[in-house]
Design a protein around this motif. Structure first.
Motif, short mmCIF file in Angstrom:
data_model
loop_
_atom_site.label_atom_id
_atom_site.label_comp_id
_atom_site.label_asym_id
_atom_site.label_seq_id
_atom_site.Cartn_x
_atom_site.Cartn_y
_atom_site.Cartn_z
N THR A 135 1.74 -0.87 12.20
CA THR A 135 0.63 -1.16 13.11
C THR A 135 -0.70 -0.97 12.39
O THR A 135 -1.60 -1.82 12.47
CB THR A 135 0.70 -0.23 14.33
N THR A 136 -0.83 0.14 11.67
CA THR A 136 -2.06 0.40 10.92
C THR A 136 -2.27 -0.65 9.83
O THR A 136 -3.38 -1.16 9.63
CB THR A 136 -2.02 1.80 10.29
N ALA A 137 -1.19 -0.99 9.14
CA ALA A 137 -1.28 -2.01 8.08
C ALA A 137 -1.72 -3.34 8.66
O ALA A 137 -2.53 -4.06 8.05
CB ALA A 137 0.06 -2.14 7.39
N SER A 138 -1.22 -3.70 9.83
CA SER A 138 -1.60 -4.95 10.47
C SER A 138 -3.10 -4.98 10.77
O SER A 138 -3.76 -6.01 10.59
CB SER A 138 -0.80 -5.13 11.77
N TYR A 140 -5.44 -3.41 9.06
CA TYR A 140 -6.13 -3.61 7.78
C TYR A 140 -6.09 -5.08 7.37
O TYR A 140 -7.10 -5.64 6.91
CB TYR A 140 -5.52 -2.74 6.69
N LEU A 141 -4.94 -5.70 7.53
CA LEU A 141 -4.82 -7.11 7.18
C LEU A 141 -5.78 -7.96 8.01
O LEU A 141 -6.40 -8.89 7.50
CB LEU A 141 -3.39 -7.58 7.37
N ALA A 142 -5.90 -7.63 9.29
CA ALA A 142 -6.81 -8.36 10.17
C ALA A 142 -8.26 -8.20 9.73
O ALA A 142 -9.09 -9.08 9.98
CB ALA A 142 -6.64 -7.89 11.61
N ASN A 143 -8.56 -7.09 9.05
CA ASN A 143 -9.91 -6.84 8.54
C ASN A 143 -10.06 -7.24 7.07
O ASN A 143 -10.95 -6.75 6.36
CB ASN A 143 -10.27 -5.37 8.73
N LYS A 144 -9.15 -8.12 6.62
CA LYS A 144 -9.24 -8.73 5.29
C LYS A 144 -9.12 -7.72 4.16
O LYS A 144 -9.82 -7.78 3.16
CB LYS A 144 -10.53 -9.54 5.15
N CYS A 145 -8.18 -6.81 4.32
CA CYS A 145 -7.88 -5.85 3.26
C CYS A 145 -6.37 -5.84 3.05
O CYS A 145 -5.60 -5.68 4.00
CB CYS A 145 -8.36 -4.45 3.63
N SER A 146 -5.94 -6.01 1.81
CA SER A 146 -4.51 -6.02 1.49
C SER A 146 -3.91 -4.62 1.66
O SER A 146 -4.61 -3.61 1.66
CB SER A 146 -4.30 -6.51 0.06
N VAL A 147 -2.59 -4.59 1.78
CA VAL A 147 -1.86 -3.34 1.93
C VAL A 147 -0.73 -3.32 0.91
O VAL A 147 -0.06 -4.33 0.68
CB VAL A 147 -1.29 -3.20 3.35
N MET A 148 -0.53 -2.15 0.26
CA MET A 148 0.44 -2.02 -0.82
C MET A 148 1.63 -1.17 -0.38
O MET A 148 1.46 -0.06 0.14
CB MET A 148 -0.25 -1.36 -2.02
N PHE A 149 2.84 -1.71 -0.59
CA PHE A 149 4.08 -0.99 -0.28
C PHE A 149 4.94 -0.87 -1.54
O PHE A 149 4.99 -1.79 -2.37
CB PHE A 149 4.91 -1.77 0.74
N PHE A 150 5.66 0.25 -1.64
CA PHE A 150 6.80 0.37 -2.55
C PHE A 150 8.05 0.30 -1.68
O PHE A 150 8.48 1.31 -1.11
CB PHE A 150 6.77 1.69 -3.32
N PRO A 151 8.67 -0.87 -1.53
CA PRO A 151 9.77 -1.01 -0.57
C PRO A 151 11.02 -0.20 -0.91
O PRO A 151 11.88 -0.03 -0.05
CB PRO A 151 10.08 -2.52 -0.59
#
Length: 297
Positions: A135-138, A140-151
């Motif tokens: 939810t938080t990552a979504s 950030y994406l909506a505010n034009k900022c990428s999100v980094m995951f180590f899956p």
């Protein structure tokens, strides 16, 4: 003895930078009016880059292509070999919010920096916390900022790429954001898992930003197909660097998720992508659509 002395110097320099960076980050957060705290986060990545320059053993090669616009949002995913991965990947020329385990946020100084930067804490033992991450990552994406995951969720023990979870890929599909894979190699030798000593003779550390993977043709039920395809692309790059086969790099070479089966796969691989979860491929659903009865429904 030289290894011990240099390692002690590097950790001392890193610790000093962390302490000195707290007031810098506090000021950056106060003056940063961006809804994604973009510039506060970028200030922390500068510190991460400085970490990589105090180690005389490291030879780092960073390759693109890099995004033309740093504010184009991506779900960025990478393999995870070492504690050294985050500061090295921080050399990429754009800001992205990192998803990191809660224990790091609980540390004095280092945890304060993560909070000030707007990075995302996850309690891996708590299902609600994992859902909140997406939810938080979504947002950030909506505010034009990428999100980094180590899956993979944790560092590899043997220098092979292990299982990926689906959550980041489901998020990318739901938000319509491309997945940007990053491959990294050499850090498992430079700073092995469960070691504090830096290898004095590591292989060159290589980081490559791969071509983004468009998610527009994927349905949410195909997150696993997307995950396996992206994982295969990362494995292919590492195998190319090492001059070996996909199987030698793939920690799931004997499973349905084997990279050789998914390297050329796409969203049309529907039956496999929607199959039951295998151990280590648990799916975390993002926020619910309006009117949905459950998250991601």
């Amino acid at each position: 003895m030289r290894t011990v002395l240099v390692s002690l110097w590097v950790w001392f320099a890193i610790g000093t930078l962390i302490v000195l960076w707290v007031p810098i980050m506090a000021v950056a957060r106060i003056v940063d009016r961006d809804p994604a705290h973009y510039w506060a986060g970028y200030t922390l990545r500068i510190m991460g880059r400085l970490f990589t320059y105090v180690n005389p053993y490291w030879q780092i090669e960073l390759e693109g292509p890099f995004p033309d616009d740093p504010r184009t949002p991506y779900v960025v995913v990478g393999n995870h070999f070492s504690q050294a991965d985050p500061p090295i990947i921080a050399r990429v020329p754009w800001e992205m919010k990192w998803v990191a385990k809660k224990e790091l946020f609980d540390l004095p100084f280092a945890g304060w920096l993560l909070r000030l930067s707007g990075d995302i804490s996850v309690d891996r033992t708590n299902k609600k916390s994992r859902a909140q991450v997406l939810t938080t990552a979504s947002d950030y994406l909506a505010n034009k900022c990428s999100v980094m995951f180590f899956p993979e969720g944790t560092r590899s023990r043997d220098g092979r790429v292990q299982r990926f979870s689906d959550g980041a890929f489901r998020l990318a599909i739901e938000t319509g954001v491309p997945v940007l894979p990053i491959a990294i190699d050499g850090t498992h030798e430079a700073l092995p898992k469960h070691s504090i000593w830096f290898d004095p003779n590591p292989e060159p550390i290589r980081v490559k930003v791969l071509d983004p993977v468009d998610t527009s043709a994927y349905a949410e039920s195909e997150a696993r197909a997307l995950q396996r395809h992206v994982r295969a692309k990362i494995i292919q790059q590492i195998a190319t660097w090492r001059g070996t086969t996909l199987e030698a790099v793939d920690g799931r070479a004997d499973a349905e998720a084997a990279a050789e089966k998914w390297i050329d796969a796409g969203p049309d691989t529907r039956e496999k992508g929607a199959e039951e979860a295998h151990p280590g491929e648990a799916s975390v659903k993002p926020r619910a659509h309006p009117g949905a009865s459950e998250p991601g429904g």
